[in-house]
Design a protein around this motif. Structure first.
Motif, PDB file in Angstrom:
ATOM      1  N   MET A 270       0.845  -1.191   0.000  1.00 24.74           N
ATOM      2  CA  MET A 270       0.000   0.000   0.000  1.00 24.74           C
ATOM      3  C   MET A 270       0.875   1.232   0.000  1.00 24.74           C
ATOM      4  SD  MET A 270      -2.773  -1.237   2.824  1.00 24.74           S
ATOM      5  CE  MET A 270      -3.872   0.170   2.598  1.00 24.74           C
ATOM      6  N   LEU A 271       0.452   2.239  -0.707  1.00 24.33           N
ATOM      7  CA  LEU A 271       1.248   3.443  -0.801  1.00 24.33           C
ATOM      8  C   LEU A 271       0.506   4.592  -0.165  1.00 24.33           C
ATOM      9  CD1 LEU A 271       3.977   4.311  -2.155  1.00 24.33           C
ATOM     10  CD2 LEU A 271       2.561   5.365  -3.907  1.00 24.33           C
ATOM     11  N   SER A 272       1.184   5.265   0.752  1.00 22.81           N
ATOM     12  CA  SER A 272       0.583   6.390   1.449  1.00 22.81           C
ATOM     13  C   SER A 272       1.287   7.674   1.081  1.00 22.81           C
ATOM     14  CB  SER A 272       0.675   6.195   2.963  1.00 22.81           C
ATOM     15  OG  SER A 272       0.425   7.402   3.629  1.00 22.81           O
ATOM     16  N   PRO A 273       0.551   8.733   0.725  1.00 26.01           N
ATOM     17  CA  PRO A 273       1.198  10.007   0.451  1.00 26.01           C
ATOM     18  C   PRO A 273       1.748  10.657   1.707  1.00 26.01           C
ATOM     19  CG  PRO A 273      -1.188  10.252   0.352  1.00 26.01           C
ATOM     20  CD  PRO A 273      -0.908   8.782   0.508  1.00 26.01           C
ATOM     21  N   LEU A 274       1.375  10.154   2.867  1.00 25.78           N
ATOM     22  CA  LEU A 274       1.841  10.743   4.122  1.00 25.78           C
ATOM     23  C   LEU A 274       2.919   9.917   4.792  1.00 25.78           C
ATOM     24  CD1 LEU A 274      -1.564  11.868   5.671  1.00 25.78           C
ATOM     25  CD2 LEU A 274       0.016  13.175   4.260  1.00 25.78           C
ATOM     26  N   THR A 275       3.483   8.954   4.070  1.00 29.35           N
ATOM     27  CA  THR A 275       4.448   8.052   4.679  1.00 29.35           C
ATOM     28  C   THR A 275       5.656   8.792   5.230  1.00 29.35           C
ATOM     29  OG1 THR A 275       3.763   6.231   3.274  1.00 29.35           O
ATOM     30  CG2 THR A 275       5.955   6.100   4.204  1.00 29.35           C
ATOM     31  N   LEU A 276       6.142   9.777   4.504  1.00 26.83           N
ATOM     32  CA  LEU A 276       7.319  10.505   4.974  1.00 26.83           C
ATOM     33  C   LEU A 276       7.050  11.190   6.293  1.00 26.83           C
ATOM     34  CD1 LEU A 276       8.726  12.049   1.675  1.00 26.83           C
ATOM     35  CD2 LEU A 276       9.727  10.236   3.046  1.00 26.83           C
ATOM     36  N   GLY A 277       5.848  11.724   6.476  1.00 23.39           N
ATOM     37  CA  GLY A 277       5.514  12.352   7.740  1.00 23.39           C
ATOM     38  C   GLY A 277       5.512  11.358   8.881  1.00 23.39           C
ATOM     39  N   LEU A 278       4.996  10.152   8.627  1.00 20.39           N
ATOM     40  CA  LEU A 278       5.017   9.129   9.654  1.00 20.39           C
ATOM     41  C   LEU A 278       6.433   8.718   9.972  1.00 20.39           C
ATOM     42  CD1 LEU A 278       2.103   6.739   8.693  1.00 20.39           C
ATOM     43  CD2 LEU A 278       2.174   8.369  10.563  1.00 20.39           C
TER      44      LEU A 278
ATOM     45  N   ILE B  24       9.315   3.687 -11.936  1.00 15.27           N
ATOM     46  CA  ILE B  24       8.259   2.791 -11.485  1.00 15.27           C
ATOM     47  C   ILE B  24       8.509   2.355 -10.049  1.00 15.27           C
ATOM     48  CG2 ILE B  24       7.123   0.572 -11.870  1.00 15.27           C
ATOM     49  CD1 ILE B  24       7.577   0.923 -14.832  1.00 15.27           C
ATOM     50  N   ILE B  25       7.495   2.528  -9.209  1.00 17.90           N
ATOM     51  CA  ILE B  25       7.552   2.108  -7.813  1.00 17.90           C
ATOM     52  C   ILE B  25       7.171   0.637  -7.711  1.00 17.90           C
ATOM     53  CG2 ILE B  25       6.521   2.443  -5.513  1.00 17.90           C
ATOM     54  CD1 ILE B  25       5.961   5.353  -6.347  1.00 17.90           C
ATOM     55  N   PHE B  26       7.900  -0.105  -6.871  1.00 14.74           N
ATOM     56  CA  PHE B  26       7.580  -1.509  -6.595  1.00 14.74           C
ATOM     57  C   PHE B  26       6.978  -1.592  -5.198  1.00 14.74           C
ATOM     58  CE2 PHE B  26      10.369  -1.766 -10.114  1.00 14.74           C
ATOM     59  CZ  PHE B  26      10.147  -2.990 -10.740  1.00 14.74           C
TER      60      PHE B  26
ATOM     61  N   SER C  93       4.904  -4.055  -2.664  1.00 16.06           N
ATOM     62  CA  SER C  93       4.410  -5.400  -2.361  1.00 16.06           C
ATOM     63  C   SER C  93       3.053  -5.390  -1.675  1.00 16.06           C
ATOM     64  CB  SER C  93       5.416  -6.136  -1.471  1.00 16.06           C
ATOM     65  OG  SER C  93       5.549  -5.480  -0.216  1.00 16.06           O
ATOM     66  N   GLY C  94       2.612  -4.231  -1.197  1.00 16.48           N
ATOM     67  CA  GLY C  94       1.332  -4.137  -0.513  1.00 16.48           C
ATOM     68  C   GLY C  94       0.175  -3.760  -1.407  1.00 16.48           C
ATOM     69  N   THR C  95       0.415  -3.655  -2.723  1.00 19.68           N
ATOM     70  CA  THR C  95      -0.630  -3.333  -3.693  1.00 19.68           C
ATOM     71  C   THR C  95      -0.718  -4.470  -4.698  1.00 19.68           C
ATOM     72  OG1 THR C  95      -0.289  -0.947  -3.467  1.00 19.68           O
ATOM     73  CG2 THR C  95      -1.347  -1.691  -5.481  1.00 19.68           C
ATOM     74  N   SER C  96      -1.917  -4.834  -5.098  1.00 19.55           N
ATOM     75  CA  SER C  96      -2.068  -5.971  -6.006  1.00 19.55           C
ATOM     76  C   SER C  96      -2.079  -5.551  -7.475  1.00 19.55           C
ATOM     77  CB  SER C  96      -3.340  -6.748  -5.670  1.00 19.55           C
ATOM     78  OG  SER C  96      -4.441  -5.872  -5.573  1.00 19.55           O
ATOM     79  N   ASN C  97      -2.845  -4.522  -7.821  1.00 19.80           N
ATOM     80  CA  ASN C  97      -2.929  -4.067  -9.205  1.00 19.80           C
ATOM     81  C   ASN C  97      -1.694  -3.268  -9.608  1.00 19.80           C
ATOM     82  OD1 ASN C  97      -5.400  -5.246  -9.497  1.00 19.80           O
ATOM     83  ND2 ASN C  97      -6.464  -3.410 -10.155  1.00 19.80           N
TER      84      ASN C  97
ATOM     85  N   GLU D   2       3.124   5.836 -10.865  1.00 20.99           N
ATOM     86  CA  GLU D   2       3.452   4.718 -11.742  1.00 20.99           C
ATOM     87  C   GLU D   2       4.000   3.609 -10.857  1.00 20.99           C
ATOM     88  OE1 GLU D   2       4.326   6.655 -15.992  1.00 20.99           O
ATOM     89  OE2 GLU D   2       5.861   7.133 -14.502  1.00 20.99           O
ATOM     90  N   LEU D   3       3.255   2.506 -10.757  1.00 19.43           N
ATOM     91  CA  LEU D   3       3.503   1.540  -9.687  1.00 19.43           C
ATOM     92  C   LEU D   3       3.089   0.147 -10.131  1.00 19.43           C
ATOM     93  CD1 LEU D   3       2.493   2.050  -5.967  1.00 19.43           C
ATOM     94  CD2 LEU D   3       1.594   0.074  -7.213  1.00 19.43           C
ATOM     95  N   VAL D   4       3.903  -0.834  -9.747  1.00 19.70           N
ATOM     96  CA  VAL D   4       3.540  -2.233  -9.937  1.00 19.70           C
ATOM     97  C   VAL D   4       3.524  -2.920  -8.577  1.00 19.70           C
ATOM     98  CG1 VAL D   4       4.411  -2.373 -12.288  1.00 19.70           C
ATOM     99  CG2 VAL D   4       5.945  -2.913 -10.387  1.00 19.70           C
TER     100      VAL D   4
END
Length: 390
Positions: A1-9, A267-269, A271-275, A362-364
């Motif tokens: 899963m990708l969070s736009p707030l990850t850096l803040g966390l 491209i971001i890799f 593992s927490g995203t399926s599509n 852009e993510l796999v």
């Protein structure tokens, strides 16, 4: 899963983290007998793996492979916490008994841990990609978190005073989760991963993700299992810092490409995203090479689909081209069988297709990673791939 707030966390958690260094030990090459590991338990592969840690992973399957999750322990005495090991985030967060909206069983109880230190701050995090295959709409994947620290144990290695977040509220979209939380495995060593690296393990981990029909998926911390892949690993530089990113020179679909798909992209890799997710222009250029019947699905912005009666056997081989550290191009391939991720809940006659449109991303994810053994080398800032030896 990708969070736009990850850096803040990550910034909130930084006070107790240990930085990884490029001078980490060389990874042991693990020669294991092929065997099934008991599910639901963390095993240590110390004798054969120079203290590498193996974590068996279960597949969250809901018509398609969604996430792979395993167990860590938190607190004193340890309480088992099931987490997705997520390369799209950097922090540890999991449901606690304080969360009345969390429907998962066996939530973590802070009152039972003598080493837990409750933080004074709360924060809200929204995710750009969700648990399932459906796109995020109107911030429907949101967690409310409380800071804290406690001992985290993985494979018998205990890391004291790890910064973490307990989930104290969540939106209903998370209620389908069979796991309690997320352990971020981003491109910088943090939390328990930083601690085991400091204890002498190489600063890398490997993922053997598999379709649910194959099973026996596994995370190895600090090592590489040679029995789980075919041929040699091909390594490429990762350039994303906290995100796992590899530059790509082109995309081909069924052996064809276009001017849009020849564009260089990062491209971001995850593992927490399926599509897989690309900007709208790229997404529609890819679908144009598969079938004109694939159209946007208005009820879920960013999703696409076609009549389920037309999807069986539809050629949809996607090749992503990268450059190895040796300077040679190589492809990572998503096979045609990944195109169909199942019927839409609101319209069972229409089947959702693999690629979601998300401008600026852009993510796999798992649909690619479950076909490759992958090595995530934090110390050397590189990623390695070889076909799964399923």
């Amino acid at each position: 899963m990708l969070s736009p707030l990850t850096l803040g966390l990550a910034a909130l958690a930084a006070s107790s983290e240990v930085a990884a260094t490029a001078s980490a030990p060389e990874p042991p090459r693990i020669a294991l007998q092929s065997r099934k590991t008991p599910r639901g338990h963390v095993t240590s592969l110390r004798k054969r793996a120079a203290k590498a840690i193996g974590v068996p992973l279960d597949d969250f399957f809901l018509g398609t492979d969604l996430q792979w999750f395993g167990n860590i322990s938190v607190g004193t005495p340890p309480q088992t916490v099931s987490v997705v090991f997520d390369t799209g985030s950097q922090t540890l967060e999991f449901a606690s008994t304080e969360c009345t909206s969390c429907t998962q069983a066996n939530k973590w109880d802070p009152a039972k841990s003598s080493t837990y230190v409750r933080g004074s701050r709360t924060t809200t995090i929204s995710f750009a990609t969700g648990v399932g295959v459906d796109p995020v709409v109107d911030d429907d994947y949101v967690l409310t978190l409380r800071t804290g620290t406690d001992t985290v144990t993985v494979g018998g290695v205990a890391a004291p005073s790890v910064s973490l977040f307990t989930i104290i509220d969540q939106t209903p979209k998370f209620n389908i989760d069979p796991f309690l939380g997320i352990q971020g495995m981003g491109g910088r060593a943090q939390g328990f991963f930083a601690a085991v690296t400091k204890a002498g393990l190489p600063s890398l981990f490997s993922l053997f993700l598999t379709p649910h029909t194959v099973g026996n998926a596994e995370l190895i911390i600090g090592g590489i299992d040679d029995t789980k892949f075919k041929g040699d690993l091909i390594f490429a530089d990762q350039t994303g810092g906290v995100d796992w990113v590899i530059p790509s020179s082109q995309i081909t679909v069924n052996g064809k490409t276009t001017s849009v798909l020849k564009k260089k992209r990062n491209i971001i890799f995850d593992s927490g995203t399926s599509n897989i997710l690309f900007d709208t222009q790229t997404t529609e250029a890819m679908y144009a090479l598969i079938s004109p019947d694939i159209q946007p699905f208005p009820a879920e912005p960013g999703a696409y689909g076609l009549p389920c009666s037309k999807i069986a056997g539809l050629p949809a081989t996607i090749d992503l081209t990268f450059t190895s550290q040796a300077g040679t191009p190589f492809n990572l391939t998503i096979p045609s069988e990944e195109l169909n991720v199942g019927p839409f809940a609101s319209d069972p006659s229409t089947c959702q297709t693999l690629i979601n449109a998300f401008d600026g991303l852009e993510l796999v994810g798992g649909s690619l990673l479950k076909h490759y053994y992958s090595v995530w080398d934090v110390g050397a800032q590189r990623m390695g791939f070889a076909p799964n030896g399923e």
